[in-house]
Design a protein around this motif. Structure first.
Motif, PDB file in Angstrom:
ATOM      1  N   LEU A   1      -5.599   0.966   3.425  1.00 48.78           N
ATOM      2  CA  LEU A   1      -5.137   0.853   4.807  1.00 48.78           C
ATOM      3  C   LEU A   1      -6.277   0.435   5.731  1.00 48.78           C
ATOM      4  CD1 LEU A   1      -2.695   3.867   5.101  1.00 48.78           C
ATOM      5  CD2 LEU A   1      -2.133   1.441   5.041  1.00 48.78           C
ATOM      6  N   LYS A   2      -7.480   0.963   5.499  1.00 52.25           N
ATOM      7  CA  LYS A   2      -8.616   0.543   6.314  1.00 52.25           C
ATOM      8  C   LYS A   2      -8.936  -0.931   6.077  1.00 52.25           C
ATOM      9  CE  LYS A   2     -12.021   3.153   7.383  1.00 52.25           C
ATOM     10  NZ  LYS A   2     -13.202   4.014   7.388  1.00 52.25           N
ATOM     11  N   ARG A   3      -8.841  -1.373   4.835  1.00 50.55           N
ATOM     12  CA  ARG A   3      -9.106  -2.777   4.544  1.00 50.55           C
ATOM     13  C   ARG A   3      -8.056  -3.668   5.191  1.00 50.55           C
ATOM     14  NH1 ARG A   3      -8.094  -7.018   1.233  1.00 50.55           N
ATOM     15  NH2 ARG A   3      -9.884  -8.154   0.449  1.00 50.55           N
TER      16      ARG A   3
ATOM     17  N   THR B   1       0.833  -1.206   0.000  1.00 53.22           N
ATOM     18  CA  THR B   1       0.000   0.000   0.000  1.00 53.22           C
ATOM     19  C   THR B   1       0.864   1.251   0.000  1.00 53.22           C
ATOM     20  OG1 THR B   1      -1.751  -1.164   1.180  1.00 53.22           O
ATOM     21  CG2 THR B   1      -1.813   1.228   1.239  1.00 53.22           C
TER      22      THR B   1
ATOM     23  N   VAL C   1      -6.022   5.413   1.635  1.00 51.19           N
ATOM     24  CA  VAL C   1      -6.790   5.342   2.881  1.00 51.19           C
ATOM     25  C   VAL C   1      -7.707   4.124   2.871  1.00 51.19           C
ATOM     26  CG1 VAL C   1      -8.601   6.511   4.196  1.00 51.19           C
ATOM     27  CG2 VAL C   1      -6.634   7.795   3.394  1.00 51.19           C
ATOM     28  N   ALA C   2      -8.349   3.852   1.745  1.00 56.31           N
ATOM     29  CA  ALA C   2      -9.233   2.687   1.654  1.00 56.31           C
ATOM     30  C   ALA C   2      -8.448   1.382   1.817  1.00 56.31           C
ATOM     31  CB  ALA C   2      -9.968   2.700   0.322  1.00 56.31           C
TER      32      ALA C   2
ATOM     33  N   ARG D   1     -12.392  -8.275  17.395  1.00 59.41           N
ATOM     34  CA  ARG D   1     -13.374  -7.210  17.475  1.00 59.41           C
ATOM     35  C   ARG D   1     -13.722  -6.964  18.937  1.00 59.41           C
ATOM     36  NH1 ARG D   1     -17.492  -8.834  12.611  1.00 59.41           N
ATOM     37  NH2 ARG D   1     -15.937  -8.767  10.966  1.00 59.41           N
TER      38      ARG D   1
ATOM     39  N   ARG E   1      -6.422  -3.050   7.887  1.00 54.12           N
ATOM     40  CA  ARG E   1      -6.621  -3.034   9.346  1.00 54.12           C
ATOM     41  C   ARG E   1      -7.745  -3.965   9.759  1.00 54.12           C
ATOM     42  NH1 ARG E   1      -6.986  -1.744  14.284  1.00 54.12           N
ATOM     43  NH2 ARG E   1      -8.215  -0.208  15.358  1.00 54.12           N
ATOM     44  N   TYR E   2      -8.833  -3.983   9.061  1.00 51.33           N
ATOM     45  CA  TYR E   2      -9.965  -4.796   9.480  1.00 51.33           C
ATOM     46  C   TYR E   2      -9.826  -6.263   9.103  1.00 51.33           C
ATOM     47  CZ  TYR E   2     -12.199  -0.521  10.882  1.00 51.33           C
ATOM     48  OH  TYR E   2     -12.489   0.657  11.503  1.00 51.33           O
ATOM     49  N   HIS E   3      -8.873  -6.602   8.273  1.00 54.40           N
ATOM     50  CA  HIS E   3      -8.617  -8.000   7.970  1.00 54.40           C
ATOM     51  C   HIS E   3      -7.398  -8.520   8.720  1.00 54.40           C
ATOM     52  CE1 HIS E   3     -11.659  -8.720   4.967  1.00 54.40           C
ATOM     53  NE2 HIS E   3     -11.402  -7.540   4.455  1.00 54.40           N
ATOM     54  N   SER E   4      -7.017  -7.817   9.780  1.00 53.15           N
ATOM     55  CA  SER E   4      -5.858  -8.250  10.556  1.00 53.15           C
ATOM     56  C   SER E   4      -6.299  -9.258  11.625  1.00 53.15           C
ATOM     57  CB  SER E   4      -5.180  -7.042  11.199  1.00 53.15           C
ATOM     58  OG  SER E   4      -6.042  -6.485  12.159  1.00 53.15           O
TER      59      SER E   4
END
Length: 108
Positions: free
Chosen positions: A79-81, A34, A76-77, A90, A83-86
């Motif tokens: 990096l957000k993806r 990224t 940004v998109a 939750r 982060r949430y697939h790490s």
């Protein structure tokens, strides 16, 4: 004189962009890729801007600015993806179920 300097800057940006493209393909993890994609888009912005100055084409600066904003949005998109697939859990799945830290037996 300014056109020659702008062309030199364009050649340098193209070379650096090629190195970032290699890093984009061979990067070890998604975050590194990224960052390489964002740096490659910025190299393209510098290349278009330098060619705009060298060739006296002011409308190309608008293209460079649009590419700048698009590259930022995609970065940004991505990096957000990433982060949430790490592997981070939750908040709803954390082991503590109550606010006071008491177990069910202690509350009774």
């Amino acid at each position: 004189m300014i056109a020659a300097a702008a062309l030199l800057l364009a050649v340098g940006a193209a070379g650096i962009g090629a190195m970032w493209l290699v890093r984009l393909v061979l990067g070890p993890n998604p975050l590194d890729r990224t960052a390489a994609a964002f740096a490659f888009s910025q190299s393209c912005v510098v290349l278009i801007g330098a060619l705009s100055v060298a060739l006296a084409r002011a409308q190309w600066l608008q293209i460079a600015f649009a590419l700048l904003l698009a590259g930022l949005a995609v970065c940004v998109a991505a990096l957000k993806r990433a982060r949430y697939h790490s592997l981070q859990p939750r908040l709803a799945h954390l082991p503590h179920a109550n606010q006071a830290g008491l177990s069910d037996q202690e509350r009774a």
